[in-house]
Scaffold this motif. Structure first.
Motif, short mmCIF file in Angstrom:
data_model
loop_
_atom_site.label_atom_id
_atom_site.label_comp_id
_atom_site.label_asym_id
_atom_site.label_seq_id
_atom_site.Cartn_x
_atom_site.Cartn_y
_atom_site.Cartn_z
N GLU A 16 0.83 -1.20 0.00
CA GLU A 16 0.00 0.00 0.00
C GLU A 16 0.87 1.26 0.00
O GLU A 16 0.55 2.23 -0.68
N LYS A 33 2.30 1.82 -3.48
CA LYS A 33 1.29 2.41 -4.36
C LYS A 33 1.09 3.88 -4.03
O LYS A 33 0.97 4.71 -4.94
N LEU A 34 1.07 4.22 -2.75
CA LEU A 34 0.88 5.61 -2.32
C LEU A 34 1.97 6.52 -2.87
O LEU A 34 1.68 7.61 -3.36
N LYS A 66 -4.66 10.32 7.15
CA LYS A 66 -5.44 9.27 6.51
C LYS A 66 -6.94 9.55 6.43
O LYS A 66 -7.60 9.04 5.52
N TYR A 68 -3.81 11.67 2.42
CA TYR A 68 -3.45 10.36 1.88
C TYR A 68 -3.88 10.26 0.41
O TYR A 68 -3.10 9.82 -0.44
N ASP A 69 -5.11 10.67 0.12
CA ASP A 69 -5.62 10.62 -1.25
C ASP A 69 -4.80 11.51 -2.18
O ASP A 69 -4.43 11.11 -3.29
N GLY A 94 -1.38 10.15 -2.92
CA GLY A 94 -1.53 9.06 -3.88
C GLY A 94 -1.73 9.54 -5.31
O GLY A 94 -1.41 8.84 -6.26
#
Length: 123
Positions: free
Chosen positions: A36, A39-40, A86, A99-100, A103
């Motif tokens: 994860e 990917k972030l 988060k 977090y979004d 990403g």
């Protein structure tokens, strides 16, 4: 945030006797798997654990560590900073969290937002 406090906080994210940030420590703090985290930050999972990829991982993790360090300084607690990172939507970003945005490759926007809040501007 002073350069010295950022340096101390950044050192917290490294491994002993290594000049690079530790993907393991960052993933543990965030409570995510290394897949994860990869990917972030936009790197392959194998790159996170390969010694040859340390410099690339360091560059990829640096914005996340800077955001977490600044959020920790502002929140006064590392756990609160992680929860904010988060789960707390950032105003003006359609309900997206830090977090979004990280990403999506927009860590600079999160840092700008934190700088504005720290300066007394609330969006």
């Amino acid at each position: 945030m002073s350069a010295q406090s950022l340096e101390i906080t950044a050192a917290h994210f490294g491994e002993a006797r290594s000049p690079f940030l530790s993907a393991r420590r960052v993933s543990e703090l965030l409570g995510v798997t290394q897949s994860e985290l990869a990917k972030l930050v936009g790197v392959a999972r194998n790159t996170l654990v390969a010694k040859s990829g340390a410099r690339k991982v360091d560059l990829a993790l640096s914005p996340v560590v800077r955001i977490l360090a600044m959020a920790t300084e502002m929140a006064g607690d590392e756990n609160r900073a992680v929860i904010w990172f988060k789960h707390q939507p950032i105003p003006g970003w359609a309900g997206k969290t830090a977090y979004d945005l990280v990403g999506e490759g927009k860590s600079d926007k999160v840092l700008s937002y934190l700088e504005a809040v720290r300066s007394g501007v609330y969006a």
